[in-house]
Scaffold this motif. Structure first.
Motif, PDB file in Angstrom:
ATOM      1  N   LEU A 481      59.180  55.423  46.822  1.00  0.00           N
ATOM      2  CA  LEU A 481      58.233  55.007  45.955  1.00  0.00           C
ATOM      3  C   LEU A 481      57.054  56.322  46.129  1.00  0.00           C
ATOM      4  N   LYS A 482      56.181  56.443  44.788  1.00  0.00           N
ATOM      5  CA  LYS A 482      54.974  57.013  44.997  1.00  0.00           C
ATOM      6  C   LYS A 482      53.742  56.282  45.559  1.00  0.00           C
ATOM      7  N   TYR A 483      52.721  57.128  45.918  1.00  0.00           N
ATOM      8  CA  TYR A 483      51.576  56.618  46.733  1.00  0.00           C
ATOM      9  C   TYR A 483      50.378  56.969  46.060  1.00  0.00           C
ATOM     10  N   ASN A 484      49.471  56.104  46.067  1.00  0.00           N
ATOM     11  CA  ASN A 484      47.974  56.501  45.702  1.00  0.00           C
ATOM     12  C   ASN A 484      47.015  55.696  46.554  1.00  0.00           C
ATOM     13  N   GLN A 485      45.471  55.990  46.088  1.00  0.00           N
ATOM     14  CA  GLN A 485      44.720  55.059  46.801  1.00  0.00           C
ATOM     15  C   GLN A 485      44.942  53.657  46.923  1.00  0.00           C
ATOM     16  N   ASP A 486      45.390  53.065  45.884  1.00  0.00           N
ATOM     17  CA  ASP A 486      45.736  51.501  45.957  1.00  0.00           C
ATOM     18  C   ASP A 486      46.905  51.202  46.737  1.00  0.00           C
ATOM     19  N   SER A 487      47.424  52.155  47.050  1.00  0.00           N
ATOM     20  CA  SER A 487      48.682  51.766  47.888  1.00  0.00           C
ATOM     21  C   SER A 487      48.144  51.247  49.441  1.00  0.00           C
ATOM     22  N   PHE A 488      46.976  51.984  49.549  1.00  0.00           N
ATOM     23  CA  PHE A 488      46.440  51.518  51.072  1.00  0.00           C
ATOM     24  C   PHE A 488      45.087  50.856  51.094  1.00  0.00           C
ATOM     25  N   CYS A 489      44.242  50.773  49.847  1.00  0.00           N
ATOM     26  CA  CYS A 489      43.043  50.409  49.696  1.00  0.00           C
ATOM     27  C   CYS A 489      42.715  49.153  48.707  1.00  0.00           C
ATOM     28  N   VAL A 490      41.833  48.494  49.090  1.00  0.00           N
ATOM     29  CA  VAL A 490      41.321  47.222  48.055  1.00  0.00           C
ATOM     30  C   VAL A 490      40.989  47.940  46.694  1.00  0.00           C
ATOM     31  N   ASN A 491      41.095  47.145  45.563  1.00  0.00           N
ATOM     32  CA  ASN A 491      40.551  47.784  44.242  1.00  0.00           C
ATOM     33  C   ASN A 491      39.600  46.691  43.662  1.00  0.00           C
ATOM     34  N   GLN A 492      38.329  46.555  44.024  1.00  0.00           N
ATOM     35  CA  GLN A 492      37.428  45.377  43.542  1.00  0.00           C
ATOM     36  C   GLN A 492      36.353  46.286  42.718  1.00  0.00           C
ATOM     37  N   ASP A 493      35.452  45.351  42.251  1.00  0.00           N
ATOM     38  CA  ASP A 493      34.211  46.227  41.886  1.00  0.00           C
ATOM     39  C   ASP A 493      33.170  46.430  43.103  1.00  0.00           C
ATOM     40  N   ASN A 494      33.089  47.864  42.946  1.00  0.00           N
ATOM     41  CA  ASN A 494      31.981  48.394  43.911  1.00  0.00           C
ATOM     42  C   ASN A 494      32.895  48.603  45.315  1.00  0.00           C
ATOM     43  N   ASP A 495      34.238  48.398  45.483  1.00  0.00           N
ATOM     44  CA  ASP A 495      34.744  48.543  46.605  1.00  0.00           C
ATOM     45  C   ASP A 495      36.259  49.011  46.591  1.00  0.00           C
ATOM     46  N   ARG A 496      36.600  50.387  46.604  1.00  0.00           N
ATOM     47  CA  ARG A 496      37.811  50.897  46.714  1.00  0.00           C
ATOM     48  C   ARG A 496      38.174  51.718  48.047  1.00  0.00           C
ATOM     49  N   HIS A 497      37.220  51.077  48.890  1.00  0.00           N
ATOM     50  CA  HIS A 497      37.541  51.800  50.335  1.00  0.00           C
ATOM     51  C   HIS A 497      38.028  51.179  51.405  1.00  0.00           C
ATOM     52  N   HIS A 498      37.924  49.710  51.470  1.00  0.00           N
ATOM     53  CA  HIS A 498      38.349  48.605  52.350  1.00  0.00           C
ATOM     54  C   HIS A 498      39.904  48.915  52.392  1.00  0.00           C
ATOM     55  N   PRO A 499      40.382  48.775  53.891  1.00  0.00           N
ATOM     56  CA  PRO A 499      41.832  48.834  53.919  1.00  0.00           C
ATOM     57  C   PRO A 499      42.556  47.408  53.310  1.00  0.00           C
ATOM     58  N   ASN A 500      43.790  47.924  53.001  1.00  0.00           N
ATOM     59  CA  ASN A 500      44.741  46.457  52.509  1.00  0.00           C
ATOM     60  C   ASN A 500      45.284  46.161  53.513  1.00  0.00           C
ATOM     61  N   PHE A 501      46.331  45.197  53.476  1.00  0.00           N
ATOM     62  CA  PHE A 501      46.880  44.748  54.512  1.00  0.00           C
ATOM     63  C   PHE A 501      48.244  45.627  55.045  1.00  0.00           C
ATOM     64  N   LEU A 502      48.854  46.651  54.223  1.00  0.00           N
ATOM     65  CA  LEU A 502      49.572  47.629  54.615  1.00  0.00           C
ATOM     66  C   LEU A 502      48.857  48.538  55.624  1.00  0.00           C
ATOM     67  N   ASN A 503      47.450  48.843  55.204  1.00  0.00           N
ATOM     68  CA  ASN A 503      46.648  49.730  55.669  1.00  0.00           C
ATOM     69  C   ASN A 503      46.426  49.295  57.365  1.00  0.00           C
ATOM     70  N   GLY A 504      46.261  47.892  57.268  1.00  0.00           N
ATOM     71  CA  GLY A 504      45.784  47.195  58.708  1.00  0.00           C
ATOM     72  C   GLY A 504      47.007  47.289  59.488  1.00  0.00           C
ATOM     73  N   TYR A 505      48.131  47.036  59.031  1.00  0.00           N
ATOM     74  CA  TYR A 505      49.371  47.148  59.688  1.00  0.00           C
ATOM     75  C   TYR A 505      49.699  48.421  60.417  1.00  0.00           C
ATOM     76  N   LEU A 506      49.439  49.527  59.556  1.00  0.00           N
ATOM     77  CA  LEU A 506      49.719  50.728  59.957  1.00  0.00           C
ATOM     78  C   LEU A 506      48.616  51.031  61.095  1.00  0.00           C
ATOM     79  N   THR A 507      47.536  50.672  61.175  1.00  0.00           N
ATOM     80  CA  THR A 507      46.574  50.836  61.911  1.00  0.00           C
ATOM     81  C   THR A 507      46.888  50.159  63.506  1.00  0.00           C
ATOM     82  N   ALA A 508      47.218  48.989  63.137  1.00  0.00           N
ATOM     83  CA  ALA A 508      47.946  48.317  64.344  1.00  0.00           C
ATOM     84  C   ALA A 508      49.369  48.943  64.991  1.00  0.00           C
ATOM     85  N   LEU A 509      50.016  49.590  64.248  1.00  0.00           N
ATOM     86  CA  LEU A 509      51.092  50.469  65.031  1.00  0.00           C
ATOM     87  C   LEU A 509      50.545  51.491  65.616  1.00  0.00           C
TER      88      LEU A 509
END
Length: 569
Positions: A481-509
C-alpha cells in the motif's frame, strides 16, 4: 520477574544505607548465611507506657499497617490502649530519645535509621530495642508487614499489662545468590569501578550495586577509576584498568563478560545492553562459571516485563492513538495498547497513565496548560528524595516521558526535574512523536539525544519512523500500500497532527521493544481499532487497510526494531 537492573524502593533504601557511592567496605567478607534459624535474644518489654509512632509522610501501605497494629493492640487493651501518632516535630525541634516509643518502619527518629542500617541484608527485617525505642524495621512494604506480624504474634497481656516477648529478633530474607563467589572471592571483597565522568557507566554501576543487593543481600560500593586500584574489582566499560574491555569493539546488541585474575569485566555496546546484562550474569553466578580466564561475547538476553510497573507521563500525543487509554487524569489501571501489547507478548504489566490534553513538562504561564511536574507532586508529594517514606506511586520500573507539540528551550531541565522524582533504579524513556520531527523541535530532539548519550534514558524514535514513512523518506519493506499523513494521523477541522490508532499501536510497539529487546515481529494487532471517527466527512485514511495487510504490518514492525536499534546503538 527478571528486571533490567530495575529494583524497587527496598533496593534503593539499602543503596543509601550501604553507602554505594564508595564508602567503607563491610567488615564481614562472607556471604549472608541464610541456613541457620535465627535465635532471638531474651527480651521482654512492658509496652503500657509506649506510644505507637509512624511517619507523618508514610505510604498508604504503612498507614494501613500502623492502623492494623493499633487495632490489634486496642482489641487486647480496650480503653487503656497505647496511642497511635505520627512523627511530626515542630521546626527546629528534635525527638526526645528518652521517650518509650514503638517505631513502625522509617520515621524521623534516628533509632529507625539505626535499626535499618543494622540489617545484614535489605530483605531482612528486625524487631527489637534501639535505646528506648522498640523498632519494627524493614526495607520493603512486604517485609515490614512480616515484621509487624512477628511483633503482634509475640505480644502477651497479663493482668492488664501488655508486653512484647519476641526478643532482639532479625529475620533473614531469601537471596538466590547468597553463597555465590567471584573467582573464589567473597562478593563483599569487590568494588564496582566505572570510568570517571562516564554517565552511562556511572548509572549502570549504581543499578548493578542495587542488583547485587537484591540477589546477595549485600550492596557493593562503587568508585570512579581515579580511585586507587583494588585487588577485587568489577569493571564497567573502558576504565583506566588494563583488564577493561572497550565497548567500541563490540557489535550492536552484544555484551562482554570476562574474568581477568580477580577482576570481573563487563562491557556492552549500548546503554540498553547494561539494562539487560544482569540476566546472564545471574545465570553465570548460579553455575559458578565466573572463574579465572572466563570470557564470553554474545548477544544480550531479552528482558521480561512480567510483573513490572510502567508509567506514561504526557498528553494527547500519548492517549489520542490509544497507546494509553486514559485522558485528563491519573489512572493506575490503564488498559491502552501498550498494556495490550505487553499482554500479547506474555507480560502482565501494571500501567499508570499521567496524561492531560495540552499538558507540558515545563512550568507554564498559560492557565490552559497543566505542568506535568506539578500534577505529579500535587497528587503525590512524597517523591524520591523527600523526608520519610517515598510514595509507592513513584516505585516504577519504567517511566516514559513525552513533551507536548511544542519546542520549549527549557525542555531538558524540565525533563530532568520530573526524572528526579523517581528512584535511580527506574528505567526512563523519552518519546519523540511525529509532530516533534515534522516541526523540527530541536530542544526536544536534543533532550532525547543527550539523555540517551548519558545512559539516562532510552530514545524512543516512533515519530522519526512515522514521519519518514509518510513523507516517503523510508520505504516499508514488503509494502503493498501507499502511505501519507492520513495513514498515521487524524483528519479533522484544525487537527491533522494527533495520532490515529495505527500510530498509537506503533508507539506501543516501540516502547515494548526498546525496553525489553524482545522482537515484536509476531505481536498480534487484532485489538487495534479501525474506526474512522476522527476523520471529517469526505476525508479518508487507508490505515484500516494497512492493519489488514500482513505484508505491510510485518514491514512496519521490522522498521520499529530497526529504528530503536539505530537510535540507541
Amino acid at each position: 520477574m527478571k528486571k533490567m537492573f530495575a529494583l524497587g524502593l527496598a533496593a534503593l533504601m539499602l543503596f543509601l544505607v550501604c553507602g554505594c557511592g564508595g564508602g567503607p567496605m563491610p567488615a564481614d567478607t562472607t556471604a549472608p548465611d541464610t541456613t541457620a534459624e535465627p535465635v532471638p535474644e531474651i527480651l521482654s518489654v512492658v509496652l503500657t507506657p509506649f506510644t505507637l509512632i509512624r511517619s507523618e509522610k508514610a505510604s498508604a501501605e504503612e498507614i494501613e499497617l500502623a492502623a492494623d497494629i493499633y487495632a490489634d493492640i486496642s482489641q487486647r487493651q480496650g480503653s487503656t490502649a497505647i496511642q497511635l501518632l505520627d512523627d511530626f516535630l515542630m521546626p527546629g525541634k528534635s525527638a526526645d530519645s528518652s521517650l518509650p516509643e514503638i517505631l513502625i518502619g522509617v520515621t524521623n527518629r534516628p533509632e529507625s535509621a539505626e535499626a535499618l542500617a543494622a540489617l545484614p541484608g535489605y530483605l531482612d527485617f528486625s524487631v527489637g530495642m534501639v535505646g528506648q525505642k522498640l523498632c519494627i524495621a524493614a526495607n520493603t512494604p512486604e517485609r515490614l508487614a512480616d515484621a509487624a506480624e512477628y511483633f503482634l504474634a509475640n505480644l502477651q497481656t497479663e493482668n492488664g499489662i501488655l508486653s512484647y516477648t519476641g526478643g532482639q529478633y532479625i529475620d533473614r530474607g531469601s537471596y538466590p545468590l547468597a553463597d555465590a563467589k567471584l573467582v573464589g572471592n567473597a562478593l563483599t571483597a569487590y568494588t564496582i569501578v566505572y570510568p570517571a565522568g562516564a554517565e552511562v557507566e556511572r548509572n549502570a554501576a549504581e543499578k548493578l550495586s542495587l542488583w547485587f543487593g537484591e540477589k546477595t543481600g549485600v550492596c557493593l560500593p562503587i568508585a570512579e577509576d581515579t580511585a586507587s586500584e583494588q585487588v577485587c574489582e568489577i569493571l564497567l566499560g573502558k576504565t583506566a584498568r588494563t583488564a577493561s574491555a572497550d565497548p567500541a569493539g563490540l557489535a550492536s546488541k552484544t555484551h562482554y563478560i570476562g574474568v581477568t585474575e580477580n577482576k570481573l569485566v563487563l562491557s556492552t555496546a549500548s546503554a540498553i545492553g547494561y539494562n539487560a546484562i544482569a540476566n546472564r550474569l545471574e545465570e553465570l553466578m548460579k553455575n559458578d562459571q565466573l572463574k579465572e580466564n572466563f570470557a564470553e561475547t554474545e548477544a544480550y538476553a531479552a528482558a521480561s516485563l512480567d510483573g513490572a510497573k510502567v508509567m506514561f507521563i504526557g498528553n494527547s500525543f500519548t492517549y489520542y492513538g490509544n497507546c494509553t487509554a486514559t485522558k485528563n487524569e491519573i489512572n493506575s489501571n490503564d488498559n491502552g495498547y501498550f498494556r495490550q501489547v505487553a499482554r500479547a507478548m506474555g507480560d502482565n504489566v501494571t500501567v499508570t497513565s499521567v496524561t492531560y490534553g495540552g499538558a507540558v513538562l515545563q512550568p507554564s504561564n498559560s492557565s490552559s496548560k497543566k505542568c506535568l511536574y506539578d500534577v505529579l507532586i500535587n497528587a503525590h508529594p512524597n517523591h524520591y528524595g523527600t523526608d520519610g517514606e517515598m510514595d509507592e506511586f513513584y516505585a516504577q520500573d519504567v517511566v516514559i516521558i513525552q513533551q507536548a507539540g511544542e519546542n520549549p528551550s527549557n525542555n531538558e531541565p524540565a525533563t530532568r526535574r520530573i526524572m528526579a522524582l523517581f528512584p535511580p533504579e527506574t528505567q526512563f524513556c523519552f518519546m519523540i512523536h511525529h509532530h516533534n520531527v515534522q516541526k523540527n523541535h530541536t530542544y526536544v530532539l536534543n533532550t532525547a539525544k543527550k539523555l540517551r548519550e548519558e545512559g539516562r534514558a532510552i530514545y524512543l524514535p516512533a515519530g522519526h519512523l512515522i514521519h519518514e514513512v509518510w513523507t516517503g523518506k523510508m520505504k516499508v519493506p514488503g509494502a503493498t500500500l501507499k502511505y501519507n499523513q492520513d495513514s498515521f494521523c487524524v483528519n479533522q477541522d484544525n487537527d491533522r497532527h494527533h495520532p490515529n490508532f495505527l500510530n498509537g499501536y506503533l508507539t506501543a510497539l516501540t516502547v515494548y521493544y526498546a525496553v525489553t529487546g524482545r522482537s515484536i515481529a509476531e505481536c498480534p494487532h487484532d485489538f487495534v481499532s479501525t474506526g474512522l471517527q476522527y476523520y471529517k466527512n469526505g476525508a479518508t485514511s487507508n490505515y484500516p487497510e494497512i492493519l489488514a495487510s500482513d505484508a505491510d504490518m510485518a514491514g512496519l514492525k521490522q522498521l520499529v526494531e530497526q529504528y530503536v536499534d539505530q537510535y540507541n546503538g
